[in-house]
Design a protein around this motif. Structure first.
Motif, PDB file in Angstrom:
ATOM      1  N   ALA A 164      71.038 194.312 -29.948  1.00  0.00           N
ATOM      2  CA  ALA A 164      69.846 195.018 -29.468  1.00  0.00           C
ATOM      3  C   ALA A 164      69.872 196.503 -29.792  1.00  0.00           C
ATOM      4  CB  ALA A 164      69.703 194.825 -27.957  1.00  0.00           C
ATOM      5  N   GLU A 165      68.756 196.971 -30.338  1.00  0.00           N
ATOM      6  CA  GLU A 165      68.464 198.398 -30.508  1.00  0.00           C
ATOM      7  C   GLU A 165      69.554 199.182 -31.236  1.00  0.00           C
ATOM      8  OE1 GLU A 165      65.453 199.292 -29.855  1.00  0.00           O
ATOM      9  OE2 GLU A 165      65.002 197.368 -28.907  1.00  0.00           O
ATOM     10  N   ASN A 166      70.202 198.547 -32.211  1.00  0.00           N
ATOM     11  CA  ASN A 166      71.184 199.320 -32.999  1.00  0.00           C
ATOM     12  C   ASN A 166      70.613 199.763 -34.341  1.00  0.00           C
ATOM     13  OD1 ASN A 166      71.128 196.917 -34.421  1.00  0.00           O
ATOM     14  ND2 ASN A 166      73.366 196.666 -34.529  1.00  0.00           N
ATOM     15  N   GLY A 167      69.334 199.447 -34.572  1.00  0.00           N
ATOM     16  CA  GLY A 167      68.682 199.876 -35.797  1.00  0.00           C
ATOM     17  C   GLY A 167      69.177 199.186 -37.050  1.00  0.00           C
ATOM     18  N   VAL A 168      69.844 198.047 -36.878  1.00  0.00           N
ATOM     19  CA  VAL A 168      70.418 197.327 -38.016  1.00  0.00           C
ATOM     20  C   VAL A 168      69.893 195.889 -38.014  1.00  0.00           C
ATOM     21  CG1 VAL A 168      72.560 196.475 -39.077  1.00  0.00           C
ATOM     22  CG2 VAL A 168      72.515 198.711 -37.951  1.00  0.00           C
ATOM     23  N   ASP A 169      69.604 195.365 -39.194  1.00  0.00           N
ATOM     24  CA  ASP A 169      69.187 193.974 -39.320  1.00  0.00           C
ATOM     25  C   ASP A 169      70.447 193.112 -39.345  1.00  0.00           C
ATOM     26  OD1 ASP A 169      67.896 191.592 -39.803  1.00  0.00           O
ATOM     27  OD2 ASP A 169      67.444 192.034 -41.902  1.00  0.00           O
ATOM     28  N   VAL A 201      64.426 194.097 -38.266  1.00  0.00           N
ATOM     29  CA  VAL A 201      65.422 194.891 -37.556  1.00  0.00           C
ATOM     30  C   VAL A 201      65.206 194.811 -36.045  1.00  0.00           C
ATOM     31  CG1 VAL A 201      66.334 197.220 -37.213  1.00  0.00           C
ATOM     32  CG2 VAL A 201      65.671 196.462 -39.509  1.00  0.00           C
ATOM     33  N   ASP A 202      66.285 194.483 -35.327  1.00  0.00           N
ATOM     34  CA  ASP A 202      66.257 194.428 -33.857  1.00  0.00           C
ATOM     35  C   ASP A 202      65.205 193.463 -33.317  1.00  0.00           C
ATOM     36  OD1 ASP A 202      68.356 196.213 -33.567  1.00  0.00           O
ATOM     37  OD2 ASP A 202      67.047 197.959 -33.517  1.00  0.00           O
ATOM     38  N   ASP A 203      65.051 192.344 -33.973  1.00  0.00           N
ATOM     39  CA  ASP A 203      64.118 191.321 -33.479  1.00  0.00           C
ATOM     40  C   ASP A 203      64.822 190.484 -32.405  1.00  0.00           C
ATOM     41  OD1 ASP A 203      65.742 190.365 -35.635  1.00  0.00           O
ATOM     42  OD2 ASP A 203      64.459 188.606 -35.845  1.00  0.00           O
ATOM     43  N   ILE A 204      64.969 191.072 -31.248  1.00  0.00           N
ATOM     44  CA  ILE A 204      65.737 190.463 -30.169  1.00  0.00           C
ATOM     45  C   ILE A 204      64.988 189.294 -29.537  1.00  0.00           C
ATOM     46  CG2 ILE A 204      66.874 190.874 -27.953  1.00  0.00           C
ATOM     47  CD1 ILE A 204      68.146 192.268 -30.359  1.00  0.00           C
ATOM     48  N   ASN A 205      63.707 189.455 -29.268  1.00  0.00           N
ATOM     49  CA  ASN A 205      62.925 188.413 -28.584  1.00  0.00           C
ATOM     50  C   ASN A 205      61.797 187.852 -29.436  1.00  0.00           C
ATOM     51  OD1 ASN A 205      63.331 190.739 -26.026  1.00  0.00           O
ATOM     52  ND2 ASN A 205      64.358 188.761 -25.950  1.00  0.00           N
ATOM     53  N   GLY A 206      61.745 188.281 -30.675  1.00  0.00           N
ATOM     54  CA  GLY A 206      60.676 187.851 -31.571  1.00  0.00           C
ATOM     55  C   GLY A 206      60.255 189.021 -32.444  1.00  0.00           C
TER      56      GLY A 206
END
Length: 552
Positions: A109-114, A121-126
């Motif tokens: 989450a939110e590390n700016g990396v794919d 990038v940072d597609d945690i929940n969609g």
């Protein structure tokens, strides 16, 4: 695309009372007219709470028998199924969705990396295909008709001579232009009618304010008015009718509707796409957007998600249909018509990231890149993903009217992983079918509950909505339930079970849908409105799945 304001004829009917607020007979007639047109008045009585999960035998309402299905499944174990909600966004912080939202296991989450190298990038929940890299989001967009008109107008408006190779496209422009100009004219006429109503309503308020000697008053104070002045008594009658039918809320909704339609939806010069910053004309450009899956207006998507998956064990709010699912949020539907490029990419994203069911509670009458959406849907079919689609809320026969996306591809092929869903109400009478629902003996597969559905809203609220947008997630929830408890089933088998197990009412006489018909709609057999002539039923579907499972 639905440009008509659904409750408008009821609102405007009040304006037939003259500027002096007269004619009691007009008041009685407008009540009749309003009740025939308001989308929420597909049923005459209040729908029971959670009715879409209830059973006709046990509860006397025409739900999908979800609770009975879980009684039958109590000795079976389930696996988690991912359901993608392609919609306006979902409030993933809602109390009734906690623990239900999909989390990308390969992304930090939110590390700016794919981290998972899927291009997002940072597609945690969609993912949102309506957002820009700077965090801005598209909320409103035009109608597809408007976009096509704007594109073709630029090409042909000032051309004096049309080349032979452009004649087909020019003919298309002529048709699009005529359709567009008609929609503008109709919207302007509706807006003018609404203004008449609004003026009459405000005049009634003014008369009552003067009579009571105060600017603010309550419904009980209006009810207590007794005067020999007929203008006052007729103003009282109008305001009481407004209170009884929640017309103050309708006034607000209508004002917002016409403000949107004329300033944005039908405005050929409005184009918010620069917010997204993609290469819009490049259909192969897939990696754009942002990870804000809530977006600026998550009302519709949150309601849809709650129907599928609201926590069944937390004693809060409502119970969704499916009890072991994760909701993947894919934002691709603005206020206005969705764009084909975004729909196609939303489907690819959902399939590639593990969704087994994709709910699509959206649609439009025009398409700009059907081939791209067709290719994405064929891809979903090849990966065994079920597509569930709301039939739309125009009261039209889809055997004759265009509605996109659809199971029939441009090359004439038909998808085998597609369910097209109409909407029903809960009473077993002639109002059984929602009067707004699209239908079609060759086009709509089956019906499901879609009137007065109580579900979630943003910021921890619960609310009722009506539409095939609600019937679709009821069906998607049943599909997820089957995938969860019978993991050996394929998408085609789940679709087949849902259709074959639907409870059939072939000869039940119902009012033919059609909010905008000038004549009183007649009665038709329910079986004539869809392929199956049935309503989705979770318990019957589970019984059939058990039988199929036992044969293996």
């Amino acid at each position: 695309m639905t440009l008509k304001y659904l409750a408008l004829s009821g609102l405007v009917a009040i304006s037939t009372i003259s500027n002096t607020v007269q004619a009691d007979t007009g008041h009685r007639e407008l009540r009749k007219k309003y009740q025939k047109t308001l989308i929420a008045d597909s049923v005459a009585l209040k729908a029971p709470h959670n009715w879409f999960n209830l059973d006709f035998t046990d509860n006397k309402v025409l739900g999908v028998s979800t609770e009975k299905a879980y009684e039958r499944l109590q000795n079976r174990t389930s696996r988690t199924v991912v359901v993608a909600i392609v919609d306006s966004g979902v409030d993933i912080k809602h109390e009734d969705l906690q623990g239900i939202i999909w989390v990308n296991p390969k992304e930090v989450a939110e590390n700016g990396v794919d981290d998972d190298k899927n291009g997002y990038v940072d597609d945690i929940n969609g993912w949102s295909f309506l957002g820009g890299k700077n965090g801005q989001n598209v909320k409103d967009d035009t109608y597809e008709l408007t976009r096509q008109y704007a594109r073709l107008r630029k090409e042909f408006e000032n051309k004096k001579k049309i080349k032979r190779k452009q004649k087909e496209e020019y003919a298309q422009y002529q048709k699009i232009k005529a359709d567009y100009e008609k929609e503008v004219k109709d919207a302007q006429a509706q807006a003018a009618d609404f203004q008449k109503f609004y003026d009459t309503f405000k005049q009634a308020e003014s008369i009552v304010q003067k009579h009571l000697g105060k600017t603010d008053f309550t419904p009980s104070q209006v009810e207590a008015i007794n005067s020999s002045d007929m203008r006052v008594m007729k103003a009282k009658a109008l305001l009481q009718y407004a209170y009884e039918n929640n017309l103050e809320e309708e006034i607000k909704n209508a004002a917002e509707h016409f403000d949107y339609v004329l300033k944005i939806g039908l405005n050929p010069d409005f184009d918010p796409r620069s917010i997204v910053g993609d290469k819009y004309d490049d259909i192969n450009d897939k990696y754009y957007g942002n990870n804000d899956v809530i977006g600026p207006d998550a009302d519709h998507g949150t309601h849809v998600a709650g129907i599928v998956a609201a926590n069944r064990r937390n004693n809060l709010g409502i119970k969704g249909v499916a009890d072991n699912v994760k909701i993947m949020v894919v934002r691709a539907v603005p206020n206005g018509d969705e764009r084909d490029k975004d729909v196609a990419n939303a489907i690819y994203y959902a399939v590639n990231n593990g969704a087994q069911v994709i709910n699509m509670s959206f649609g439009k009458s025009y398409t700009s890149n059907k081939e791209a959406v067709d290719a994405a849907m064929k891809y979903a079919e090849s990966k065994g993903v079920l597509l569930v689609h709301g039939a739309g809320n125009d009261g039209e026969n889809l055997d004759q009217a265009a509605n996109f996306p659809s199971r029939t591809l441009k090359n004439g092929q038909t998808l085998q992983n597609w369910l097209e869903i109409g909407a029903t109400a809960w009473e077993n009478n002639e109002k059984f079918v929602a009067n707004f629902s699209n239908y079609g003996k060759q086009s709509v597969d089956v019906f499901a509950p879609g009137v007065d559905i109580y579900s979630l809203g943003p910021n921890q609220i619960y609310q009722e909505h009506s539409g095939t947008s609600m019937a679709s997630p009821v069906t998607a929830g049943v599909a997820a339930l089957l995938f969860s408890y019978f993991p050996e089933l394929t998408a085609v088998q789940v679709r087949d079970i849902i259709l074959k197990s639907s409870v059939k009412y072939p000869d039940l006489q119902v009012v033919k849908p059609g909010l905008y018909q000038k004549k009183e709609p007649g009665l038709v057999p329910f079986g004539s409105l869809s392929i199956t002539g049935g309503i989705v039923n979770a318990d019957e579907a589970v019984k059939m799945a058990e039988q199929l499972s036992a044969q293996k």
